[in-house]
Design an enzyme around this catalytic site. Structure first.
Site, PDB file in Angstrom:
ATOM      1  N   ALA A   1      40.821 -23.263   0.998  1.00 44.53           N
ATOM      2  CA  ALA A   1      40.468 -24.671   0.779  1.00 44.53           C
ATOM      3  C   ALA A   1      40.121 -24.905  -0.686  1.00 44.53           C
ATOM      4  CB  ALA A   1      39.301 -25.077   1.682  1.00 44.53           C
ATOM      5  N   ASP A   2      39.370 -23.983  -1.278  1.00 45.11           N
ATOM      6  CA  ASP A   2      39.064 -24.065  -2.705  1.00 45.11           C
ATOM      7  C   ASP A   2      40.330 -23.968  -3.547  1.00 45.11           C
ATOM      8  OD1 ASP A   2      36.312 -24.485  -3.060  1.00 45.11           O
ATOM      9  OD2 ASP A   2      35.837 -22.388  -2.723  1.00 45.11           O
ATOM     10  N   VAL A   3      41.153 -22.981  -3.246  1.00 44.07           N
ATOM     11  CA  VAL A   3      42.350 -22.748  -4.053  1.00 44.07           C
ATOM     12  C   VAL A   3      43.295 -23.939  -3.999  1.00 44.07           C
ATOM     13  CG1 VAL A   3      44.424 -21.325  -4.271  1.00 44.07           C
ATOM     14  CG2 VAL A   3      42.201 -20.241  -3.905  1.00 44.07           C
TER      15      VAL A   3
END
Length: 403
Positions: free
Chosen positions: A185-187
């Site tokens: 999700a961050d990436v």
């Protein structure tokens, strides 16, 4: 493994672009690392009162310091911070804040991931900086965005995966909800941020006007639900966990062999017939329950056990060679060491060795972009805390070059 020690060569696509990086952890740093790889100059602001980016302490493992100990470069930090210059600056300190304000005046891009409104007290929020510098591209990343009922809640990758629905799809049918193995999700939020920044820069270059980009971990995670999200919108049927199975294609799964696991990805009915020929089960392709993909979806429960039983006595090499010769998509399930040591990884530069002054080189994952005219130049190792502070002072004291 590619040696990326030589920074010379064709100019990067973003050479001359200056980025003020007020982000930390993973989403923002992923974005700014991509910009640095493409040639941008990225000044990463880190608070000396907290030891810098939180992820510097997210170890072990750490890179060695060259004197028999550990450096402040955790593997997690190195994953998203190569190519940058680290500047030690406390935004609560007037002198440090003045330094950052001078940098903002020279920057093309500002990226931050404070809680919404968290930079207002420092005068570094998007409204303030865009009023002073109308051509600035300002990107804010937060858990839930700058608006909405959850805007003030903190956001981490695991929370975004849970809130955004992907965990309900990941794992075995009879198991608990499961996160993806890395902070995806961050990436992906960092990827969306990169795209948004490049689009805003194109608009700025055409009109002279910058803008604010409001990006949320949860928004981006919902956006990449992709076919499963659209399946639900089209049918009204909530998606279910299927392990490695595909919601729309059968067989498209991981199967055990005598000495490991293989992936079989049958994309059409002709491939399925050739697959059944390899298995020695041509009758399966003629069975009306399995002859077409819609039929195979309906009768998945009867088909998969038959396939699994036929594959489990064969070796991985036998299955891969046999299906490749029949033009049926197939591949191994590698461990991380196997993947990064593969001949394909070597040929494509999947691993880089980056030199450091007074310490052994560090190995990091390469950038997958292959640009023919402006190649990626990932030549600067992730920075030690504060190593670029004096360099920033020196750069700001130089007159600004005409565009």
């Amino acid at each position: 493994m590619t040696d990326a020690s030589d920074p010379l060569g064709a100019p990067g696509a973003l050479d001359g672009l200056v980025v003020l990086d007020l982000s930390r952890i993973l989403a923002g740093p992923t974005c700014t690392q991509l910009l640095a790889d493409l040639g941008a100059t990225v000044w990463k602001i880190e608070n000396p009162g907290t030891g810098g980016d939180d992820t510097r302490a997210w170890g072990p493992p750490y890179a060695p310091d060259g004197a028999g100990g550990d450096s402040d470069l955790s593997a997690y930090f190195m994953a998203a911070n190569r190519g940058k210059r680290s500047v030690a600056a406390d935004l609560a300190d007037p002198a440090d804040r003045a330094l950052v304000e001078r940098l903002a005046a020279r920057a093309d891009v500002v990226i931050e991931n404070f809680k919404p409104g968290g930079l207002v007290r420092h005068g570094l929020d998007h409204d303030t900086l865009l009023a002073r510098h109308p051509g600035l591209v300002y990107c804010s990343i937060s858990g839930f965005g700058q608006t909405g009922p959850n805007r003030d809640k903190p956001g981490y990758d695991l929370m975004a995966q849970g809130y955004g629905g992907i965990m309900s799809l990941t794992g075995t049918p009879d198991g608990p909800p499961m996160k993806v193995g890395v902070g995806i999700a961050d990436v992906m939020c960092g990827m969306y941020a990169t795209i948004g920044i490049l689009a805003a820069l194109r608009h700025r270059d055409a009109t002279g006007q910058g803008q604010h980009i409001d990006l949320a971990l949860v928004d981006s995670q919902m956006a990449w639900l992709i076919n499963e999200g659209t399946n639900y919108l089209a049918s009204g049927i909530p998606p279910q966990r299927r392990g490695n199975g595909h919601p729309n294609i059968v067989p498209y799964d991981v199967f055990a062999c005598a000495d490991g696991h293989v992936i079989v990805a049958v994309g059409n009915d002709a491939q399925f017939a050739r697959f059944c020929d390899f298995l020695g089960l041509p009758a399966l392709a003629e069975d009306q329950r399995f002859a077409t993909n819609p039929a195979r979806l309906t009768h998945r429960g009867a088909l998969i056990p038959a396939i699994a039983a036929a594959l489990e006595a064969r070796t991985m090499a036998e299955v891969i060679a046999g299906l490749e010769s029949r033009r049926v998509p197939v591949g191994p399930v590698h461990t991380v060491p196997q993947a990064l040591a593969s001949d394909q990884a070597e040929a494509r530069g999947a691993v880089l060795s980056l030199p450091r002054d007074g310490a052994p080189p560090v190995r990091v994952l390469g950038n997958p972009l292959k640009l023919s005219g402006t190649p990626v130049r990932a030549h600067r190792a992730p920075p030690a805390f504060g190593e670029g502070t004096q360099a920033l002072h020196d750069w700001l004291d130089q007159p600004k070059k005409a565009p």
